[in-house]
Design a protein around this motif. Structure first.
Motif, PDB file in Angstrom:
ATOM      1  N   ASN A  37     -17.453  37.222  -0.647  1.00 28.34           N
ATOM      2  CA  ASN A  37     -16.943  35.865  -0.482  1.00 28.34           C
ATOM      3  C   ASN A  37     -16.029  35.529  -1.662  1.00 28.34           C
ATOM      4  O   ASN A  37     -16.502  35.194  -2.745  1.00 28.34           O
ATOM      5  CB  ASN A  37     -18.099  34.859  -0.445  1.00 28.34           C
ATOM      6  N   PRO A  38     -14.716  35.629  -1.507  1.00 29.15           N
ATOM      7  CA  PRO A  38     -13.814  35.361  -2.648  1.00 29.15           C
ATOM      8  C   PRO A  38     -13.862  33.914  -3.135  1.00 29.15           C
ATOM      9  O   PRO A  38     -13.599  33.663  -4.314  1.00 29.15           O
ATOM     10  CB  PRO A  38     -12.428  35.703  -2.077  1.00 29.15           C
ATOM     11  N   ARG A  39     -14.171  32.962  -2.267  1.00 24.90           N
ATOM     12  CA  ARG A  39     -14.204  31.565  -2.700  1.00 24.90           C
ATOM     13  C   ARG A  39     -15.326  31.361  -3.718  1.00 24.90           C
ATOM     14  O   ARG A  39     -16.436  31.867  -3.535  1.00 24.90           O
ATOM     15  CB  ARG A  39     -14.409  30.650  -1.501  1.00 24.90           C
ATOM     16  N   GLU A  40     -15.055  30.625  -4.769  1.00 24.84           N
ATOM     17  CA  GLU A  40     -16.040  30.483  -5.852  1.00 24.84           C
ATOM     18  C   GLU A  40     -17.060  29.391  -5.563  1.00 24.84           C
ATOM     19  O   GLU A  40     -18.270  29.624  -5.627  1.00 24.84           O
ATOM     20  CB  GLU A  40     -15.336  30.197  -7.176  1.00 24.84           C
ATOM     21  N   VAL A  41     -16.625  28.169  -5.262  1.00 21.05           N
ATOM     22  CA  VAL A  41     -17.517  27.053  -4.959  1.00 21.05           C
ATOM     23  C   VAL A  41     -17.006  26.352  -3.707  1.00 21.05           C
ATOM     24  O   VAL A  41     -15.822  26.423  -3.371  1.00 21.05           O
ATOM     25  CB  VAL A  41     -17.614  26.046  -6.131  1.00 21.05           C
ATOM     26  N   ASN A  42     -17.915  25.670  -3.000  1.00 23.87           N
ATOM     27  CA  ASN A  42     -17.497  24.976  -1.782  1.00 23.87           C
ATOM     28  C   ASN A  42     -17.437  23.461  -1.933  1.00 23.87           C
ATOM     29  O   ASN A  42     -17.121  22.754  -0.966  1.00 23.87           O
ATOM     30  CB  ASN A  42     -18.411  25.354  -0.612  1.00 23.87           C
ATOM     31  N   GLY A  43     -17.750  22.951  -3.127  1.00 24.78           N
ATOM     32  CA  GLY A  43     -17.636  21.529  -3.382  1.00 24.78           C
ATOM     33  C   GLY A  43     -18.808  20.687  -2.929  1.00 24.78           C
ATOM     34  O   GLY A  43     -18.826  19.472  -3.161  1.00 24.78           O
ATOM     35  N   THR A  44     -19.817  21.294  -2.306  1.00 28.68           N
ATOM     36  CA  THR A  44     -20.983  20.538  -1.844  1.00 28.68           C
ATOM     37  C   THR A  44     -21.891  20.196  -3.021  1.00 28.68           C
ATOM     38  O   THR A  44     -22.260  21.077  -3.811  1.00 28.68           O
ATOM     39  CB  THR A  44     -21.777  21.338  -0.800  1.00 28.68           C
ATOM     40  N   SER A  45     -22.253  18.940  -3.127  1.00 33.71           N
ATOM     41  CA  SER A  45     -23.064  18.480  -4.252  1.00 33.71           C
ATOM     42  C   SER A  45     -24.481  19.030  -4.193  1.00 33.71           C
ATOM     43  O   SER A  45     -25.066  19.186  -3.112  1.00 33.71           O
ATOM     44  CB  SER A  45     -23.111  16.951  -4.251  1.00 33.71           C
ATOM     45  N   THR A  46     -25.051  19.295  -5.361  1.00 38.68           N
ATOM     46  CA  THR A  46     -26.438  19.754  -5.465  1.00 38.68           C
ATOM     47  C   THR A  46     -27.373  18.637  -5.921  1.00 38.68           C
ATOM     48  O   THR A  46     -28.538  18.893  -6.208  1.00 38.68           O
ATOM     49  CB  THR A  46     -26.540  20.916  -6.472  1.00 38.68           C
ATOM     50  N   THR A  47     -26.876  17.405  -5.979  1.00 34.21           N
ATOM     51  CA  THR A  47     -27.664  16.311  -6.558  1.00 34.21           C
ATOM     52  C   THR A  47     -28.572  15.612  -5.558  1.00 34.21           C
ATOM     53  O   THR A  47     -29.302  14.701  -5.935  1.00 34.21           O
ATOM     54  CB  THR A  47     -26.739  15.261  -7.191  1.00 34.21           C
TER      55      THR A  47
END
Length: 355
Positions: A216-226
């Motif tokens: 998976n080349p994409r690093e982060v998907n922007g979904t919050s972990t909070t």
């Protein structure tokens, strides 16, 4: 005829136990689909079901037994149905399309008010995959063994921002993204590589091996972990305020023995999520780790239909250091390593129909 059936059994064993996912180490069911060498063109439909319950926490290979004793452990229930259509083009080439349907439930204390156990859930399609496969040796002459290579693409069709309610107080709740382990998708477009092989000593006894890797080349998907809250300064500093888009891997091998229409197999499977990706960055929140399992399976083959069941059970579980764990360790000089919940076993059952 028996030799042909045995080849079918070996490759069916490689097909049906695709993996993955045995806990908070978020390894979704994306491993390979291996066909059988055949001259017959046509379609096959595979329906494979998997279920597990994860509830035992590990830091490294050490089980945190106090989590169960305190009832502070996280409990994941996961069900997955993979629907795969395979088109055989000729004796060497085939194409496959896989669409997973996922249903997850997760109960915990710490995600809610910290005192009472509540649950979050997710349901929907997962990340679809399209693959092409080729037998490297001519099946007409390579009767005893063969090697199959597969390349594919995984598409971000699954919801990677799925939300549910977290209970923070007795009379109120907050809507936020569910934990990474029960998100139906990961938000990345990935590249898959597969290597499947078998060798028959005779028409009854054979061995098999397989390898799968999702990059998976994409690093982060922007979904919050909070979980509906606000990220801490430390979470932002170490990039754990958003979810990572990790690579996945699986390797397996074993022995199969045929008795009439039944094939009995046993082997070892290693599946996991690395802390560093093959391509692209590795930041964001992830729970890397791996599971080594013993994998007994039984397959029954009729004329156009086969049925299988496997119950791989864990021999070793290891929650390894993530990228953020390593960076915190370097900054503080104190070893940092998160935990993850794993299952004791996985139930996999399915059927393949030749159309």
């Amino acid at each position: 005829m028996k030799r042909i059936l045995f080849i079918f059994f070996i490759t069916t064993i490689l097909v049906q136990q695709e993996s993955f996912s045995q806990g908070c180490v978020a390894i979704k069911g994306t491993a390979g689909i291996c066909g059988r060498p055949t001259d017959a063109k046509g379609w096959e439909l595979n329906l494979n079901n998997r279920y597990f319950k994860s509830y035992k926490h590990f830091v490294g290979t050490v089980e945190q037994k106090q989590r169960i004793e305190e009832s502070s452990n996280v409990i994941n229930h996961a069900y997955e149905l993979d629907i795969t259509a395979t088109r055989t083009l000729n004796s060497r080439w085939s194409l496959a399309m896989t669409l997973p349907i996922l249903a997850f439930g997760r109960s915990s204390l710490y995600e809610h008010d910290g005192a009472t156990r509540h649950s979050t859930h997710s349901f929907g399609i997962g990340d679809a995959r399209f693959s092409a496969y080729r037998w490297m040796f001519d099946p007409k002459t390579s009767h005893k063994g063969n090697v199959q290579i597969g390349l594919g693409v995984k598409l971000p069709t699954g919801d990677y921002k799925y939300q549910d309610y977290f209970y923070k107080k007795a009379d109120s709740s907050v809507l936020g993204p569910v934990d990474q382990s029960i998100q139906p998708g990961d938000g990345g477009t990935g590249i898959t590589f597969e290597l499947n092989s078998f060798y028959n000593f005779n028409h009854k006894l054979g061995v098999y091996a397989g390898f799968f890797y999702l990059s998976n080349p994409r690093e982060v998907n922007g979904t919050s972990t909070t979980r509906g809250g606000t990220a801490s300064a430390a979470a932002k500093k170490y990039n754990t305020d958003v979810m990572s888009v990790p690579d996945l891997f699986m390797t397996r091998g074993g022995v199969a023995y045929m008795v009439n229409h039944f094939a009995f197999s046993g082997g070892i499977r290693i599946e996991g999520l690395p802390s560093s990706d093959l391509i692209g960055g590795s930041r964001g929140f992830r729970r890397p780790g791996y599971i080594i399992s013993a994998e007994p399976a039984v397959t029954f083959v009729a004329k156009k239909t086969s049925f299988n069941i496997a119950v791989p059970f864990a021999l070793k579980r290891n929650r390894t250091q993530s990228d953020s764990d390593k960076r915190r360790t370097n900054d503080t000089g104190v070893h940092q390593q998160g935990d993850a919940a794993f299952a004791d076993y996985l139930i996999s059952a399915g059927m393949t129909i030749k159309l």
